[in-house]
Design a protein around this motif. Structure first.
Motif, short mmCIF file in Angstrom:
data_model
loop_
_atom_site.label_atom_id
_atom_site.label_comp_id
_atom_site.label_asym_id
_atom_site.label_seq_id
_atom_site.Cartn_x
_atom_site.Cartn_y
_atom_site.Cartn_z
N GLN A 246 -49.00 12.09 18.05
CA GLN A 246 -47.83 11.74 17.25
C GLN A 246 -47.01 13.00 17.02
OE1 GLN A 246 -49.30 9.96 13.67
NE2 GLN A 246 -49.65 7.96 14.62
N ALA A 247 -45.69 12.83 16.95
CA ALA A 247 -44.82 14.00 16.80
C ALA A 247 -45.16 14.80 15.55
CB ALA A 247 -43.36 13.55 16.76
N LEU A 248 -45.57 14.14 14.48
CA LEU A 248 -45.84 14.84 13.23
C LEU A 248 -47.08 15.72 13.30
CD1 LEU A 248 -48.33 13.25 11.54
CD2 LEU A 248 -46.57 11.51 11.42
N HIS A 249 -47.89 15.56 14.35
CA HIS A 249 -49.08 16.39 14.53
C HIS A 249 -48.85 17.54 15.51
CE1 HIS A 249 -51.41 13.85 12.03
NE2 HIS A 249 -51.48 12.83 12.86
N ILE A 250 -47.60 17.74 15.94
CA ILE A 250 -47.27 18.80 16.89
C ILE A 250 -46.35 19.81 16.22
CG2 ILE A 250 -46.17 19.34 19.11
CD1 ILE A 250 -46.85 16.50 20.01
N ALA A 251 -46.60 21.08 16.46
CA ALA A 251 -45.72 22.14 15.94
C ALA A 251 -45.35 23.09 17.06
CB ALA A 251 -46.41 22.91 14.81
N ALA A 252 -44.06 23.41 17.16
CA ALA A 252 -43.57 24.40 18.12
C ALA A 252 -43.03 25.58 17.30
CB ALA A 252 -42.48 23.81 19.00
N VAL A 253 -43.53 26.77 17.57
CA VAL A 253 -43.18 27.94 16.79
C VAL A 253 -42.37 28.92 17.65
CG1 VAL A 253 -44.06 29.82 15.36
CG2 VAL A 253 -45.31 27.66 15.48
N THR A 254 -41.24 29.34 17.12
CA THR A 254 -40.37 30.29 17.81
C THR A 254 -40.19 31.53 16.93
OG1 THR A 254 -38.34 29.40 16.85
CG2 THR A 254 -39.13 28.37 18.87
N SER B 217 -35.16 28.27 17.38
CA SER B 217 -35.69 27.05 16.77
C SER B 217 -34.70 25.91 16.88
CB SER B 217 -36.03 27.33 15.30
OG SER B 217 -36.50 26.17 14.67
N ARG B 218 -33.42 26.20 16.60
CA ARG B 218 -32.38 25.15 16.71
C ARG B 218 -32.26 24.66 18.15
NH1 ARG B 218 -29.71 28.65 13.07
NH2 ARG B 218 -28.56 29.62 14.79
N GLU B 219 -32.29 25.60 19.09
CA GLU B 219 -32.18 25.22 20.50
C GLU B 219 -33.37 24.34 20.92
OE1 GLU B 219 -32.13 27.22 24.99
OE2 GLU B 219 -32.08 28.51 23.22
N MET B 220 -34.56 24.72 20.46
CA MET B 220 -35.75 23.94 20.79
C MET B 220 -35.65 22.52 20.23
SD MET B 220 -38.75 24.21 22.33
CE MET B 220 -39.19 25.94 22.30
N LYS B 221 -35.21 22.39 18.98
CA LYS B 221 -35.05 21.07 18.37
C LYS B 221 -34.09 20.21 19.17
CE LYS B 221 -35.99 22.33 13.56
NZ LYS B 221 -35.41 22.52 12.20
N GLU B 222 -32.97 20.82 19.59
CA GLU B 222 -31.96 20.07 20.36
C GLU B 222 -32.53 19.63 21.71
OE1 GLU B 222 -28.68 22.71 20.60
OE2 GLU B 222 -28.17 22.57 18.45
N ARG B 223 -33.27 20.54 22.37
CA ARG B 223 -33.82 20.21 23.69
C ARG B 223 -34.88 19.11 23.57
NH1 ARG B 223 -32.87 24.64 27.31
NH2 ARG B 223 -34.16 23.60 28.87
N VAL B 224 -35.71 19.17 22.54
CA VAL B 224 -36.74 18.15 22.34
C VAL B 224 -36.09 16.80 22.04
CG1 VAL B 224 -38.60 17.39 20.81
CG2 VAL B 224 -38.53 19.76 21.61
N ALA B 225 -35.03 16.82 21.20
CA ALA B 225 -34.34 15.57 20.86
C ALA B 225 -33.68 14.97 22.09
CB ALA B 225 -33.30 15.84 19.78
N GLY C 160 -35.49 11.82 22.56
CA GLY C 160 -34.72 10.96 21.67
C GLY C 160 -35.09 11.32 20.24
N ARG C 161 -34.13 11.25 19.35
CA ARG C 161 -34.35 11.70 17.98
C ARG C 161 -35.41 10.88 17.25
NH1 ARG C 161 -31.13 15.74 16.91
NH2 ARG C 161 -29.18 15.97 18.06
N ALA C 162 -35.46 9.59 17.53
CA ALA C 162 -36.44 8.73 16.85
C ALA C 162 -37.86 9.12 17.23
CB ALA C 162 -36.17 7.27 17.19
N GLU C 163 -38.09 9.35 18.52
CA GLU C 163 -39.43 9.67 18.99
C GLU C 163 -39.87 11.06 18.56
OE1 GLU C 163 -41.95 8.80 23.12
OE2 GLU C 163 -39.76 8.90 23.14
N ALA C 164 -38.90 11.97 18.37
CA ALA C 164 -39.23 13.35 18.00
C ALA C 164 -39.30 13.53 16.48
CB ALA C 164 -38.18 14.30 18.58
#
Length: 374
Positions: free
Chosen positions: A27-35, A41-49, A53-57
């Protein structure tokens, strides 16, 4: 992942996150990406979304080390012996307090105060308390004493400084098994970018969060480590193999940004570095144009020669000025290039920084000089 420059590591990280969620059942809530920076961090969030998709992330943690540390502190402030409404010191607050505390010994000496601040930061990054601070000289003993006074003041006032955002959570996870298990269950997969720039406390925080499961991915390149002056330890890449013997090493050696000739030159330079892992960058973008090295007598001559080469190439090749870029190592170097470009009436823009001549104090000074001129 040993990721060379321009090897598409951000895309690899975002695809790994997508695989964890869609292919491995995380589940997305159990994953952490650290920069390391808010921008990354903002770029990573945008790329993941964009990938998921924003709902799944939704619910996934994408943060800097310090932001993640702050999140742990806010959740575990009672276990840390703190009050809920703690304060954060910025650099100016820290300097002001240290200036007051050290006044009887340093007498306002700015250079010594700067050294004291750096020493305390290094001790905290190495997870050393004031009692553990290594004092090899009389000056170090004085600095350790000031560190103790400073630390006591922060605790008494329920205040944290920047380094505490990693130091305090790491120390808490080391000593409190219940808290450690809680965060290991919450963050079940960890991804860390720019791992070669981690210091001792950041490395230990990663180890404590991943725990015995050892489910994590780090991306780094010991040849791109430039922060040793603030405690970064590229050898942390090698320590991973000792602490996690089953760790797989994947090399990203194809560069998608540069031509083969540029990479050959880079490989020759990189070969002089002490290496933790061996790698050789390559490209399929063709051999590329001939590299030209120019020498200069000083920084003014350097700016003059670079701009002269640019102008000559512009007229011979009938190109546009927007087709050129001048890369420099530090923002302090922009002034001389800007001055030379302005003198030759070449339009330019500064990317990722502020033009020297656009800074408020410089604009004010120029305005005064214009008024004073006859």
């Amino acid at each position: 992942m040993l990721a060379g420059a321009g090897s598409g590591k951000t895309r690899v990280i975002t695809n790994k996150i997508a695989h964890l969620i869609r292919g491995c059942g995380y589940q997305a809530l159990h994953i952490a990406a650290v920069t390391f920076t808010n921008k990354a961090s903002r770029e990573m969030k945008e790329r993941v979304a964009q990938t998921l998709g924003r709902a799944e992330a939704r619910g996934m943690t994408v943060a800097t080390f310090h932001t993640l540390g702050l999140a742990i502190i806010k959740r575990e402030y009672k276990a840390l012996g703190m009050k809920a409404k703690f304060s954060l010191f910025d650099e100016q607050d820290q300097l002001a307090l240290l200036r007051d505390l050290s006044e009887p010994w340093l007498e306002g000496d700015k250079d010594l105060l700067k050294s004291l601040t750096s020493a305390i930061s290094n001790w905290k990054n190495d997870l050393l308390s004031p009692a553990q601070a290594v004092a090899r000289s009389e000056r170090d003993k004085l600095f350790a004493h000031c560190y103790a006074l400073y630390d006591d003041h922060l605790i008494a006032c329920n205040v944290l400084d920047f380094d505490d955002l990693i130091l305090r959570p790491t120390q808490l996870l080391q000593r409190d098994e219940a808290v450690r298990e809680r965060w290991q269950n919450r963050l079940r997969y960890l991804l860390v970018d720019e791992y070669q720039d981690t210091n001792t406390s950041q490395y230990e925080l990663v180890k404590l969060l991943v725990g015995p499961r050892g489910r994590f991915t780090v991306v780094g390149d010991d040849d791109q480590s430039i922060y040793s002056w603030r405690g970064a330890r590229p050898q942390n890449l090698a320590l991973l193999q000792q602490d996690f013997p089953t760790l797989a090493v994947i090399k990203l050696e194809q560069n998608y940004r540069s031509t083969e000739r540029i990479l050959n030159a880079a490989n020759i330079l990189i070969a002089n570095n002490p290496h933790v892992f061996e790698k050789r960058l390559f490209s399929r973008l063709g051999h590329g144009g001939i590299l030209k090295v120019i020498t200069a007598n000083n920084e003014d001559h350097e700016a003059e020669r670079v701009v002269g080469e640019l102008i000559a190439h512009h007229y011979i090749s009938k190109t546009r000025y927007r087709d050129y870029a001048i890369l420099y190592r530090g923002n302090h170097q922009s002034r001389l290039f800007e001055k030379m470009l302005m003198q030759n009436r070449i339009p330019y823009r500064i990317s990722g920084g502020t033009s020297f001549f656009s800074r408020p104090e410089i604009k004010d000074l120029l305005a005064y000089l214009r008024d004073l001129s006859p």
